[in-house]
Design an enzyme around this catalytic site. Structure first.
Site, mmCIF file in Angstrom:
data_model
loop_
_atom_site.group_PDB
_atom_site.id
_atom_site.type_symbol
_atom_site.label_atom_id
_atom_site.label_comp_id
_atom_site.label_asym_id
_atom_site.label_seq_id
_atom_site.Cartn_x
_atom_site.Cartn_y
_atom_site.Cartn_z
ATOM 1 N N ASP A 224 103.764 150.993 -45.999
ATOM 2 C CA ASP A 224 104.992 150.240 -46.260
ATOM 3 C C ASP A 224 104.781 148.927 -47.014
ATOM 4 O OD1 ASP A 224 103.771 148.724 -44.309
ATOM 5 O OD2 ASP A 224 105.400 148.856 -42.849
ATOM 6 N N HIS A 225 103.552 148.415 -47.055
ATOM 7 C CA HIS A 225 103.312 147.069 -47.568
ATOM 8 C C HIS A 225 102.957 146.996 -49.055
ATOM 9 C CE1 HIS A 225 103.623 145.243 -43.669
ATOM 10 N NE2 HIS A 225 103.058 144.124 -44.037
ATOM 11 N N ASP B 40 100.489 144.234 -37.067
ATOM 12 C CA ASP B 40 101.518 143.516 -37.816
ATOM 13 C C ASP B 40 102.233 142.608 -36.836
ATOM 14 O OD1 ASP B 40 103.206 143.798 -40.627
ATOM 15 O OD2 ASP B 40 104.460 143.218 -38.932
ATOM 16 N N ARG C 148 111.252 135.863 -41.924
ATOM 17 C CA ARG C 148 110.279 134.802 -42.202
ATOM 18 C C ARG C 148 110.611 134.173 -43.548
ATOM 19 N NH1 ARG C 148 104.577 136.900 -40.702
ATOM 20 N NH2 ARG C 148 105.347 136.363 -38.634
ATOM 21 N N SER D 215 101.866 135.834 -39.886
ATOM 22 C CA SER D 215 101.409 137.218 -39.881
ATOM 23 C C SER D 215 100.174 137.405 -39.013
ATOM 24 C CB SER D 215 101.105 137.628 -41.325
ATOM 25 O OG SER D 215 100.132 138.609 -41.398
ATOM 26 N N ARG E 149 97.635 139.107 -39.945
ATOM 27 C CA ARG E 149 96.542 139.534 -40.833
ATOM 28 C C ARG E 149 95.195 138.931 -40.431
ATOM 29 N NH1 ARG E 149 99.417 136.697 -45.929
ATOM 30 N NH2 ARG E 149 101.082 137.841 -44.909
#
Length: 764
Positions: free
Chosen positions: A108-109, A173, A455, A650, A652
């Site tokens: 999806d990213h 995520d 965000r 995030s 990440r």
């Protein structure tokens, strides 16, 4: 002979229609809670029931909110494609041949929004082919489910297919808490945490405090579930939820849809919360039935006594919100906790000099792309069309999943948006995460956009630091796009129709669930093959996007001395500042290449500039990654000094991997965001905090430092930062940490993955 009383575990219900052999384990929760209740002898909140119900060792686990580290057994793992690359590369390094729990990967990213869904998807598949091939083959090899590009956003797919009341899930995520809308504890984590659970190792979480939000009244009119979390964000701020689960309760729940509750939980990530959660109720039953999971709905009904808080359960903090009095809110710019009710927003726009012209309105994303959201927005667009009113701003629509896209295409909402001039983007994250090839303004040009996303940090959506991004409900975004200005209040203000007459929007309307049922659309799911032995994982050694990992070096056992400060960061430093998204997403599977964005968005306290720091040995200014690499090549370890809530945003883990790869030893800050602190520890870095936050001001960017006390590194025992100023003066500063014994072993081994691989090798 007496027969044994029936047990909840006697009934076997699959977690998902796609995983027939993986069953919901309510019996474990029941058994664990019998042990925990006997020990604690007090009523439990809902979040405590679910968490403690997943304890690895309920009889001996230390349980104290805000203090203990819980060892938990999640039911499943979910990864999105940008973070899955590194997670799978780490899993491959751990020496395992299959995932210990059901795990899915979602593409999806990596789909950039340019011209529209179909063309953007085709372009992304072509550009990202080697990454998608790697993910498809790696998931097949290790027994994971794979959702192909175009399937939709991870959180929507999870809600539609995998979330269930009382479950525990971790996802790579930060908006994984979306599944809380179906009564599941779902937490965003770094890839290393996901690898632990995939390898059968308990997941470690600091026992959260619990914030209770009591909802009374009834939601109606222009007010939506989004406004609940916009209001809560204004109350708690971006760090007020740190270390806590936000648990919603009260009679007002009955006026919220299941997907609306998911919206609230999704954006709860913006207040730093561990996760957010709703109790099992009839709206969840409706959604489970609509998504063809009546067996789960009935099973949850039978277990409902453990899917709500006990009477008299105590909360660490309490918030009251009357939904009947709640106004629509707009939050921003530049931070998701600057909350303004719509009645006061026009005044704030003028007072602060925010650009009044609205350039773009964007609805959808993982936060607000349900059938209900799209139906209500379409009702607003139809009102405008019926009066001949055109869009005054650009307008984009991001469906959250292929199922939602196909259903709103069949039922006419897409036609309504397109007839008005809206652009329907791919079923993907798109502009919400910076995957937006925006052409209507130049970089540096001040402008305003409004989104229904979650965000809005500086440059988050379009990489333009001058873009004023505001967050609201899809209803408010859609109405404002027809006005073309931020000062328009659809509850009170009028527009002029095609006949020159004043027109005022009526309250939006829309169905919570599709009356004709969901249209599943194209089948985009790849199940793991029966025979996985012959599958070859695709990684080209010459690739600039994928790179097999090499182990980090273990701690050498020596006291670190004369460490330069790479950068003293001033102000907000999110994971976007530490490891930028947007065009850098394509390097998420190549640690060496993506490390070239390390801390390029952080503001240097020495000069107030980003990506311009002084090399402490040459005296020259250069970029942060270049200077860090210089130190590393010279064998010089370095530290970063940071401000409050360092690493918010995030999940990440690249924001932890990159400093580690470039030779960093410690990140020393006033305070950390939860996920980032854990990610740093996992990669063998020292995540340290000032005992007195004011000591941040005692450090100069050109200081050298020693970190004292590592030879006796122990839980709860402070370390000391010996600071040497350039003028020869010195100061000692106490440093706190939250390392437990297991995490200290990660540091000594060089990373959690090193320790895991060593144990796996020893067992062979």
């Amino acid at each position: 002979m007496a027969t044994a009383a029936p047990r909840i575990g006697d009934t076997k219900v699959p977690m998902s229609l796609l995983e027939k052999d993986a069953f919901i384990n309510y019996q474990r929760i029941e058994d664990n809670l019998a042990v925990v209740r006997g020990r604690l002898k007090r009523p439990l909140t809902l979040s405590e029931k679910i968490l403690y119900g997943h304890l690895d060792d309920p009889a001996h686990q230390d349980i104290e909110r805000g203090t203990s580290y819980l060892k938990l057994r999640p039911d499943r793992v979910a990864c999105q494609d940008a973070t899955a690359q590194m997670a799978l590369l780490q899993f491959m390094s751990a020496g395992m041949d299959t995932a210990a729990v059901p795990t899915t990967v979602h593409c999806d990213h990596l789909i950039e929004a340019q011209v529209g869904g179909v063309k953007d998807l085709a372009r992304a598949i072509d550009i990202n082919r080697e990454v998608y091939d790697f993910l498809a083959t790696a998931t097949a090899k290790y027994g994971l489910g794979f959702w192909k590009p175009g399937s939709g956003i991870i959180h929507q797919i999870i809600l539609e297919n995998y979330a269930f009341p009382g479950g525990l899930m971790i996802g790579t995520d930060s908006h994984t808490p979306n599944a809380g809308g179906l009564g599941m504890i779902a937490c965003g984590v770094g890839g290393a945490d996901a690898v632990d659970v995939m390898a059968g190792i308990p997941w470690e979480l600091k026992c959260p405090k619990v914030i209770g939000v009591n909802l009374t009244g009834k939601i109606s009119g222009w007010t939506t579930p989004k406004d609940v979390i916009l209001k809560v964000a204004g109350i708690l701020t971006v760090k007020g939820g740190t270390g806590a689960i936000v648990e919603y309760k009260g009679a007002g729940l009955e006026s919220l849809s299941c997907t609306g509750m998911a919206t609230i939980c999704n954006m709860g990530a913006e207040i730093g919360a561990t996760t957010s959660l709703f109790p099992f109720n009839n709206r969840m039953v409706d959604y489970l039935n609509a998504t063809k999971r009546p067996d789960i709905a009935n099973y949850a009904k039978a277990f409902s006594h453990n899917l709500r808080a006990d009477e008299g359960a105590e909360y660490d903090q309490h918030i009251e919100i009357n939904l009947s009095e709640l106004e629509p809110h707009i939050n921003g710019p530049f931070t998701p906790d600057l909350a303004t009710p719509i009645s006061k927003f026009a005044e704030e726009v003028k007072k602060n000099g925010w650009p009044e012209e609205l350039k773009v309105g964007l609805i959808g994303s993982c936060t607000n792309s349900s059938y209900e959201d799209m139906s209500r927005s379409a009702s607003i667009a139809k009102q405008a069309a019926d009066r001949g009113i055109d869009l005054k701003s650009k307008f984009t629509v991001t469906p959250g999943s292929e199922q939602v896209r196909a259903t709103i295409e069949r039922d006419g909402q897409i036609g309504t948006f397109e007839a008005a001039g809206g652009i329907v983007l791919a079923n993907a994250c798109g502009p919400c995460i910076g995957q937006w090839d925006r052409q209507d303004v130049k970089k540096g040009e001040a402008n305003s956009i409004i989104t229904s996303y979650n965000r809005n940090f500086t440059g988050r959506n379009d990489a333009n630091p001058a873009t004023h991004a505001f967050v609201a409900s899809p209803d408010i975004v859609t109405a404002m796009a027809f006005a073309g200005r931020l000062t328009f209040n659809p509850l009170t203000d009028s527009l002029t129709d095609s006949e020159g007459k004043p027109f005022k929007f009526t309250d939006p309307t829309g169905n919570e669930l599709p009356p004709r049922g969901y249209d599943p659309g194209q089948n985009t799911f790849q199940a793991p093959p029966t025979d996985r032995a012959t599958v070859q994982v695709a990684v080209d050694p010459k690739s600039d996007r994928l790179q097999l990992l090499k182990p980090f070096k273990p701690w050498d056992g020596k006291t670190p001395t004369d460490l330069p400060i790479l950068i003293k960061v001033k102000g907000k430093c999110t994971t976007d500042h530490i490891s930028a998204g947007g065009p850098w997403l394509k390097y998420r599977g190549h640690l060496e290449n993506i490390s070239q964005n390390c801390l390029i968005g952080a503001i240097n306290s020495e000069n107030g500039e980003a990506n311009k720091i002084r090399n402490q040995f040459t005296g020259e200014f250069d970029g942060v990654p270049q200077t860090a690499a210089y130190y590393r090549e010279k064998g010089i370890k370095w530290v970063v000094i940071g401000d409050h809530n360092y690493g918010e945003g995030s999940s990440r883990e690249h924001a932890a991997l990159e400093p580690r790869f470039l030779g960093g030893l410690a990140i020393i800050v006033r305070s950390f965001a939860r996920i980032h602190e854990t990610n740093l520890k996992k990669q063998g870095m020292l995540a340290l905090t000032f005992v007195d936050p004011a000591d941040y001001d005692k450090i100069q960017p050109d200081d050298k430092v020693d970190i004292l006390g590592l030879e006796s590194f122990a839980p709860g025992k402070n370390l000391t930062l010996a600071v040497k100023h350039k003028d020869g003066s010195k100061v000692e500063i106490p440093l706190a940490h939250s390392f437990n014994e297991g995490q200290i072993e990660w540091f000594k081994a060089g990373s959690a993955l090193n320790l895991m691989a060593a144990k796996a090798k020893a067992q062979q």
